[in-house]
Design a protein around this motif. Structure first.
Motif, PDB file in Angstrom:
ATOM      1  N   VAL A 176     -12.527 133.808  -4.919  1.00  0.00           N
ATOM      2  CA  VAL A 176     -11.234 133.147  -4.672  1.00  0.00           C
ATOM      3  C   VAL A 176     -10.956 133.128  -3.171  1.00  0.00           C
ATOM      4  N   ASP A 179     -12.633 130.436  -1.482  1.00  0.00           N
ATOM      5  CA  ASP A 179     -12.207 129.128  -1.993  1.00  0.00           C
ATOM      6  C   ASP A 179     -13.335 128.416  -2.751  1.00  0.00           C
ATOM      7  N   THR A 181     -15.653 126.916  -5.943  1.00  0.00           N
ATOM      8  CA  THR A 181     -15.391 125.980  -7.037  1.00  0.00           C
ATOM      9  C   THR A 181     -16.347 126.287  -8.178  1.00  0.00           C
ATOM     10  N   ALA A 194     -11.251 124.826  -9.211  1.00  0.00           N
ATOM     11  CA  ALA A 194     -11.098 125.774  -8.100  1.00  0.00           C
ATOM     12  C   ALA A 194     -11.066 127.189  -8.664  1.00  0.00           C
ATOM     13  N   GLU A 196      -9.430 129.626  -7.927  1.00  0.00           N
ATOM     14  CA  GLU A 196      -8.074 130.114  -8.092  1.00  0.00           C
ATOM     15  C   GLU A 196      -7.461 129.679  -9.428  1.00  0.00           C
ATOM     16  N   ARG A 226     -16.425 125.805   4.665  1.00  0.00           N
ATOM     17  CA  ARG A 226     -15.168 126.054   5.375  1.00  0.00           C
ATOM     18  C   ARG A 226     -15.053 127.480   5.924  1.00  0.00           C
ATOM     19  N   TRP A 227     -15.478 128.470   5.135  1.00  0.00           N
ATOM     20  CA  TRP A 227     -15.290 129.857   5.556  1.00  0.00           C
ATOM     21  C   TRP A 227     -16.595 130.521   6.011  1.00  0.00           C
ATOM     22  N   ARG A 265      -7.473 133.934   3.948  1.00  0.00           N
ATOM     23  CA  ARG A 265      -7.278 133.976   2.491  1.00  0.00           C
ATOM     24  C   ARG A 265      -7.552 135.411   2.076  1.00  0.00           C
ATOM     25  N   ARG A 277      -4.122 136.200  -5.435  1.00  0.00           N
ATOM     26  CA  ARG A 277      -4.117 135.725  -4.053  1.00  0.00           C
ATOM     27  C   ARG A 277      -2.794 136.121  -3.416  1.00  0.00           C
ATOM     28  N   THR A 279      -0.531 135.245  -1.126  1.00  0.00           N
ATOM     29  CA  THR A 279      -0.078 134.179  -0.229  1.00  0.00           C
ATOM     30  C   THR A 279       1.023 134.660   0.720  1.00  0.00           C
TER      31      THR A 279
END
Ligand SMILES: Cc1cc2nc3c(=O)[nH]c(=O)nc-3n(C[C@H](O)[C@H](O)[C@H](O)COP(=O)(O)OP(=O)(O)OC[C@H]3O[C@@H](n4cnc5c(N)ncnc54)[C@H](O)[C@@H]3O)c2cc1C
Ligand code: SF4
Ligand code: FES
Ligand code: FES
Lengths: 330, 200
Positions: A176, A179, A181, A194, A196, A226-227, A265, A277, A279
């Protein structure tokens, strides 16, 4: 319970492609059971708590194993073993969060056979439920863990809805945080979910931990670039360093510029039925420097809304400290 | 959920196989015995399978719901592999699959056809010469009651195959999946490091 005897009978199928596996899962519906490494499943069968008529062994499906670099990032076959993930150099170099988490699961022997897909899809470890009691999650109408006498040291702090069980997975929070999939196939086709949204709480469906329904096969897990190469932190607190499930674990992916958190994240496991998560924490630290004030604020906010049971108060400071360390030490 | 049309061949096989089961010892009868004669659904696995164990292909009658630990001990007479917890929590039953250790109590035998399995009986040379790990365990007086020993040997052999010169900490990590109720962990660790020295 004596377990040194045979599991009850089931018919075993060894499909060699996903379509055939799905066809079998559709044919048997709720009486069918997919196994990958079988490290979670066989104990259910031995205990006679789950008694499938047909077991569909996915291990013989060649396309579902392996780690591939793609234009978007990484695609990991659901049948890839946890050991392979922990030792893979691409994962170690660019997504070490996942390698570290996979390497902290269970024992070396279990990681050699247990798959990433199985680790994500595994059922909760609440022992009332695992021992076959007819609790809410098992279709009954009570929760044995959430009673004055209930042994609930391992149970949840957040989002309980009749059931207070937690997500037991070490890799799920990492996925998660990255991120990821989930790629899921059934007779209607392929869909991507996703990470999440893949895990569900008792408010959505009290008898399942994920969105998967009979006939669904998780074929692969995609990790976006991305990460890649971000600053990562994973820590698991458990009673013993080997075997034991997390009491609380934390997975964070942080993009730093100097000491400033550009993006983050952060996900906490074993405090709710799904990887949680955080947030609120993300919003507090995003754009701030990693100074003591920010970290204290974030740690304190992480447990906001927690509702304790009789024996799990300790999870609040544990969680706050893990958040503190994740941001400070990453 | 039984299919109506089941091939004559698999039906006869089922009958032969259920006869064979009658001679495999009491443990198999504790449960599921009423199911032993049940007719498998079409497309499900055959009971007569080949397993490559310690370099020899063995034909064996295996139930679909049978773990490798059961097959090894009760069908093949390979009782060096121990069953303690029977649920992946101790490592007493561990064996090698293409050189990698796993818990044989937690794996269906049917998943292992076409694979090379090594049990504790296959660790010494065919002439009976002990593996350096075994010799080192004797030298270091590692086993106490000995129940966990075959699993400890298997994990040590798997480790040294991959990493012939481990640090003490690496060895500790690699051996972490083997519980020892006698608590002889440090003795086993000493033996692993001694064996590493001898192999190197
Ligand atoms: C003693 C012990 C200690 C453990 N400790 C930990 C721990 O510390 N941390 C942790 O995270 N886990 C732990 N586990 C759980 C273990 O890691 C998981 O059981 C293992 O990773 C599951 O993988 P598997 O492939 O063997 O799953 P299986 O048993 O094959 O499958 C598990 C579940 O997932 C479903 N499933 C599997 N693959 C798919 C797929 N591709 N598509 C659809 N459904 C699928 C199965 O139907 C089943 O319901 C422990 C287990 C044991 C026995
Ligand atoms: S916590 Fe959930 S799984 Fe455990 S007894 Fe309560 S309802 Fe059942
Ligand atoms: S008997 Fe297999 S792990 Fe304990
Ligand atoms: S020597 Fe007795 S259990 Fe290890």
């Amino acid at each position: 319970m004596s377990t040194k005897d045979m599991m009850p009978h089931f018919d075993l199928f060894q499909p060699s492609d996903v379509e055939n596996a799905i066809e079998l899962l559709d044919r048997y519906g709720a009486e069918g059971w997919a196994i990958a490494g079988g490290q979670d499943s066989l104990a259910w069968f031995k205990d006679r708590v789950k008694r499938p008529v047909a077991v569909i062994d996915l291990k013989g499906i060649p396309g579902m194993t392996g780690i591939t670099e793609t234009a978007e990032g990484l695609e990991i076959g659901a049948l890839t073993s946890l050991t392979e993930i922990a030792n893979n150099t691409v994962i170690q170099n660019s997504y070490s969060l996942l390698a570290t988490a996979a390497g902290r699961v269970a024992s070396p022997q279990i990681r050699n056979i247990g798959t990433l897909g199985g680790n994500i899809c595994q059922d909760t470890r609440c022992w009332y439920y695992r021992s076959g009691m007819d609790c809410y999650r098992a279709g009954g109408n009570t929760c044995y863990a959430d009673t004055p006498e209930g042994q609930n040291r391992e149970h949840c702090l957040f989002d309980a809805d009749r059931c207070v069980a937690v997500s037991p997975s070490d890799t799920a929070p990492a996925l998660v945080a990255l991120d990821a999939t989930m790629v899921v196939q059934n007779s209607d086709g392929i869909r991507e979910i996703a990470a999440e949204d893949f895990f569900i709480g008792p408010d959505v469906d009290i008898e399942r931990m994920t969105v998967l329904e009979p006939g669904d096969v998780l074929t692969s897990i995609k990790i976006p670039a991305r990460w890649a190469g971000a600053t990562f932190y994973f820590e698991k607190v458990a009673d013993r360093a080997t075997w034991d499930f997390p009491l609380v674990n934390i997975a964070a992916a942080i993009q730093l510029s100097g000491n400033t958190v550009e993006d983050i994240r952060i996900v906490c496991g074993a405090v709710s039925c799904v990887p949680r998560r955080l947030t609120v924490v993300e919003d507090i630290v995003r754009g701030s420097t990693r100074d003591a004030e920010t970290i204290d604020l974030a740690a304190g906010a992480s447990s906001r809304g927690a509702v304790t049971l009789n024996y799990n108060h300790f999870k609040i400071p544990l969680m706050e400290n893990l958040v503190r360390r994740a941001i400070r030490d990453a | 959920m039984r299919p109506e049309n089941q091939s004559r061949r698999s039906f006869i096989k089922g009958i032969i196989a259920s006869g064979a089961v009658a001679s495999t010892g009491g443990l198999m009868f504790i449960s599921g015995c009423s199911d032993n004669s049940s007719i498998p659904a079409s497309g499900s696995v055959e009971r007569l399978i080949s397993l490559n164990i310690n370099g020899t292909v063995r034909r064996v009658d295996v139930l679909p719901n049978e773990t490798l630990a059961m097959t090894l001990r009760n069908k093949l007479g390979l009782t060096g592999t121990k069953i303690a917890c029977d649920r992946g929590e101790c490592g007493a039953c561990c064996v090698l699959l293409d050189g990698v250790s796993f818990n044989s109590c937690s794996m269906l035998s049917h998943s292992l056809t076409d694979k090379n399995i090594t049990t504790i009986e296959g660790i010494a040379s065919p002439a009976g010469e002990l593996h350096p790990v075994q010799t080192a365990m004797i030298e270091e007086l590692a086993p106490q009651c000995g129940f966990c020993t075959s699993g400890q040997v298997i994990s040590a052999v798997a480790l040294l195959d991959q990493n012939p010169n481990p640090t003490r900490d690496e060895a500790r990590q690699a051996m972490a999946g083997n519980l020892c109720r006698c608590g002889a962990y440090d003795h086993y660790l000493n033996a692993v490091l001694r064996a590493a020295g001898e192999i190197a």
